[in-house]
Write a protein that holds these residues in place. Structure first.
Motif, PDB file in Angstrom:
ATOM      1  N   ASN A  91       0.810  -1.231   0.000  1.00  0.00           N
ATOM      2  CA  ASN A  91       0.000   0.000   0.000  1.00  0.00           C
ATOM      3  C   ASN A  91       0.838   1.272   0.000  1.00  0.00           C
ATOM      4  N   LEU A  92       2.004   1.239  -0.639  1.00  0.00           N
ATOM      5  CA  LEU A  92       2.783   2.463  -0.814  1.00  0.00           C
ATOM      6  C   LEU A  92       2.227   3.244  -1.998  1.00  0.00           C
ATOM      7  N   PHE A  93       2.346   4.563  -1.941  1.00  0.00           N
ATOM      8  CA  PHE A  93       1.926   5.384  -3.073  1.00  0.00           C
ATOM      9  C   PHE A  93       2.976   5.252  -4.179  1.00  0.00           C
ATOM     10  N   HIS A  95       3.476   6.725  -6.945  1.00  0.00           N
ATOM     11  CA  HIS A  95       3.979   7.936  -7.594  1.00  0.00           C
ATOM     12  C   HIS A  95       4.851   8.782  -6.672  1.00  0.00           C
ATOM     13  N   LEU A  96       5.035   8.324  -5.422  1.00  0.00           N
ATOM     14  CA  LEU A  96       5.852   9.070  -4.462  1.00  0.00           C
ATOM     15  C   LEU A  96       7.107   8.282  -4.115  1.00  0.00           C
ATOM     16  N   SER A  97       8.203   8.994  -3.845  1.00  0.00           N
ATOM     17  CA  SER A  97       9.419   8.336  -3.383  1.00  0.00           C
ATOM     18  C   SER A  97       9.171   7.697  -2.018  1.00  0.00           C
ATOM     19  N   VAL A  98      10.088   6.843  -1.612  1.00  0.00           N
ATOM     20  CA  VAL A  98       9.981   6.223  -0.295  1.00  0.00           C
ATOM     21  C   VAL A  98       9.915   7.303   0.791  1.00  0.00           C
ATOM     22  N   LEU A  99      10.788   8.297   0.689  1.00  0.00           N
ATOM     23  CA  LEU A  99      10.803   9.369   1.682  1.00  0.00           C
ATOM     24  C   LEU A  99       9.470  10.105   1.722  1.00  0.00           C
ATOM     25  N   ASP A 100       8.914  10.416   0.550  1.00  0.00           N
ATOM     26  CA  ASP A 100       7.634  11.121   0.512  1.00  0.00           C
ATOM     27  C   ASP A 100       6.494  10.253   1.050  1.00  0.00           C
ATOM     28  N   ASN A 101       6.580   8.934   0.826  1.00  0.00           N
ATOM     29  CA  ASN A 101       5.592   8.023   1.413  1.00  0.00           C
ATOM     30  C   ASN A 101       5.599   8.115   2.930  1.00  0.00           C
ATOM     31  N   LEU A 102       6.777   8.352   3.511  1.00  0.00           N
ATOM     32  CA  LEU A 102       6.906   8.402   4.965  1.00  0.00           C
ATOM     33  C   LEU A 102       6.573   9.770   5.545  1.00  0.00           C
ATOM     34  N   THR A 103       6.611  10.822   4.733  1.00  0.00           N
ATOM     35  CA  THR A 103       6.378  12.164   5.287  1.00  0.00           C
ATOM     36  C   THR A 103       4.955  12.670   5.066  1.00  0.00           C
ATOM     37  N   ILE A 104       4.231  12.139   4.082  1.00  0.00           N
ATOM     38  CA  ILE A 104       2.950  12.743   3.704  1.00  0.00           C
ATOM     39  C   ILE A 104       1.930  12.690   4.849  1.00  0.00           C
ATOM     40  N   ALA A 105       1.817  11.531   5.516  1.00  0.00           N
ATOM     41  CA  ALA A 105       0.836  11.435   6.611  1.00  0.00           C
ATOM     42  C   ALA A 105       1.297  12.229   7.832  1.00  0.00           C
ATOM     43  N   GLN A 106       2.606  12.255   8.070  1.00  0.00           N
ATOM     44  CA  GLN A 106       3.115  13.062   9.189  1.00  0.00           C
ATOM     45  C   GLN A 106       2.710  14.525   9.024  1.00  0.00           C
ATOM     46  N   ARG A 107       2.822  15.030   7.803  1.00  0.00           N
ATOM     47  CA  ARG A 107       2.545  16.444   7.558  1.00  0.00           C
ATOM     48  C   ARG A 107       1.048  16.725   7.546  1.00  0.00           C
ATOM     49  N   MET A 137      11.918   5.011  -5.833  1.00  0.00           N
ATOM     50  CA  MET A 137      10.483   4.831  -6.006  1.00  0.00           C
ATOM     51  C   MET A 137      10.111   3.411  -5.578  1.00  0.00           C
ATOM     52  N   PRO A 138       8.881   3.198  -5.114  1.00  0.00           N
ATOM     53  CA  PRO A 138       8.487   1.857  -4.686  1.00  0.00           C
ATOM     54  C   PRO A 138       8.748   0.774  -5.741  1.00  0.00           C
ATOM     55  N   SER A 139       8.568   1.113  -7.016  1.00  0.00           N
ATOM     56  CA  SER A 139       8.772   0.121  -8.078  1.00  0.00           C
ATOM     57  C   SER A 139      10.222  -0.343  -8.182  1.00  0.00           C
ATOM     58  N   GLY A 144      10.238  -7.335  -0.199  1.00  0.00           N
ATOM     59  CA  GLY A 144      10.651  -7.224   1.195  1.00  0.00           C
ATOM     60  C   GLY A 144      11.017  -5.808   1.576  1.00  0.00           C
ATOM     61  N   GLN A 145      11.688  -5.094   0.647  1.00  0.00           N
ATOM     62  CA  GLN A 145      12.034  -3.699   0.910  1.00  0.00           C
ATOM     63  C   GLN A 145      10.785  -2.823   0.975  1.00  0.00           C
ATOM     64  N   GLN A 146       9.815  -3.103   0.101  1.00  0.00           N
ATOM     65  CA  GLN A 146       8.568  -2.349   0.152  1.00  0.00           C
ATOM     66  C   GLN A 146       7.843  -2.569   1.479  1.00  0.00           C
ATOM     67  N   GLN A 147       7.856  -3.808   1.964  1.00  0.00           N
ATOM     68  CA  GLN A 147       7.177  -4.075   3.228  1.00  0.00           C
ATOM     69  C   GLN A 147       7.905  -3.397   4.390  1.00  0.00           C
ATOM     70  N   ARG A 148       9.236  -3.384   4.341  1.00  0.00           N
ATOM     71  CA  ARG A 148       9.987  -2.682   5.391  1.00  0.00           C
ATOM     72  C   ARG A 148       9.730  -1.178   5.326  1.00  0.00           C
ATOM     73  N   ALA A 149       9.574  -0.650   4.113  1.00  0.00           N
ATOM     74  CA  ALA A 149       9.221   0.774   3.976  1.00  0.00           C
ATOM     75  C   ALA A 149       7.837   1.039   4.561  1.00  0.00           C
ATOM     76  N   ALA A 150       6.917   0.107   4.352  1.00  0.00           N
ATOM     77  CA  ALA A 150       5.567   0.258   4.914  1.00  0.00           C
ATOM     78  C   ALA A 150       5.610   0.231   6.444  1.00  0.00           C
ATOM     79  N   ILE A 151       6.471  -0.611   7.013  1.00  0.00           N
ATOM     80  CA  ILE A 151       6.638  -0.645   8.466  1.00  0.00           C
ATOM     81  C   ILE A 151       7.203   0.688   8.958  1.00  0.00           C
TER      82      ILE A 151
END
Length: 251
Positions: A91-93, A95-107, A137-139, A144-151
């Protein structure tokens, strides 16, 4: 302050005529790791999704921290802030980088400024061993890396409780270990975790409590030394004999 951080009482959930949860009671203490095991269709994932009201129960109560999520007057968005959720699919976005996936909800949810959100995101990527993938990018990541990014994304919201819904089931076998090692570290750090899993070795080694569910009820619960190593209920014994000895069970 009560040590019980998740308190589920008399939880019922039906989809049409199919009753999936038949009066579940569950208590999770602060810092505990509780693993939920059982056959497909037993209600494990539905129970987890009811804990943060992704599924609305038909009866019973769910209290997480100071909030009763089943109270019609509760501010659900506010109450959910203390609950992190990791799904089977990442469930990563896209179109967003990994970093942006982690900051969007925080902001957007926690109203953190850009610099603070970035700092917290990078710290959590380091926790899961993905510092070098912040601008990918998630792609470009393995499953496994995507799941760790989701965590890491869930951790960036500073949850009191982490819910994991079969977090390794969509992964190639060789990628499972990396995700489980991150979860082990979280357990060692004292994170309260509720984990639906088919990884019996993980449950045996990491869980403080194991629930075995079948047909919408908790058949047996207790420490893994009891439920997995010395189950008392015939249905638990049957399930574990099939899961732990698949060659000899004819499956």
């Amino acid at each position: 302050m009560s040590d019980v951080i998740v308190n589920v009482t008399g939880l019922r959930k039906a989809f049409g005529q199919l009753e999936v949860l038949k009066g579940i009671d569950l208590k999770v203490e602060r810092g505990q790791v509780v693993c939920i095991i059982g056959p497909s269709g037993s209600g494990k994932s539905t129970l987890l999704r009811c804990v943060n009201l992704l599924e609305e129960p038909n009866g019973g109560t769910v209290v997480v921290g100071e909030h009763e999520l089943t109270d019609p007057d509760v501010d659900l968005d506010f109450a959910r802030r203390g609950i992190g959720m990791v799904f089977q699919s990442f469930n990563l976005f896209a179109h967003l980088s990994v970093l942006d996936n982690l900051t969007i909800a925080q902001r957007k949810v926690l109203k953190r400024d850009k610099d603070e959100a970035k700092k917290i995101a990078l710290a959590n990527l380091e926790r899961v061993g993905l510092s070098e993938k912040a601008h990918a990018m998630p792609s470009q990541l393995s499953g496994g890396q995507q799941q760790r990014a989701a965590i890491a994304r869930a951790l960036a919201m500073d949850p009191e409780v982490m819910l994991f819904d079969e977090p390794t089931s969509a992964l190639d076998p060789e990628l499972v270990g990396d995700v489980l090692s991150v979860m082990r570290r979280l357990a060692d750090e004292g994170m309260t975790m509720l984990v639906v899993t088919h990884e019996m070795q993980f449950a045996r080694e990491v869980a403080d409590k194991v629930l075995f569910m079948d047909a919408g009820v908790v058949v047996e619960q207790g420490p893994p030394s009891q439920v997995i190593a010395d189950p008392q209920e015939p249905r638990t014994q049957e399930f574990l004999s099939r899961v732990l000895n698949p060659i000899h069970s004819g499956e």
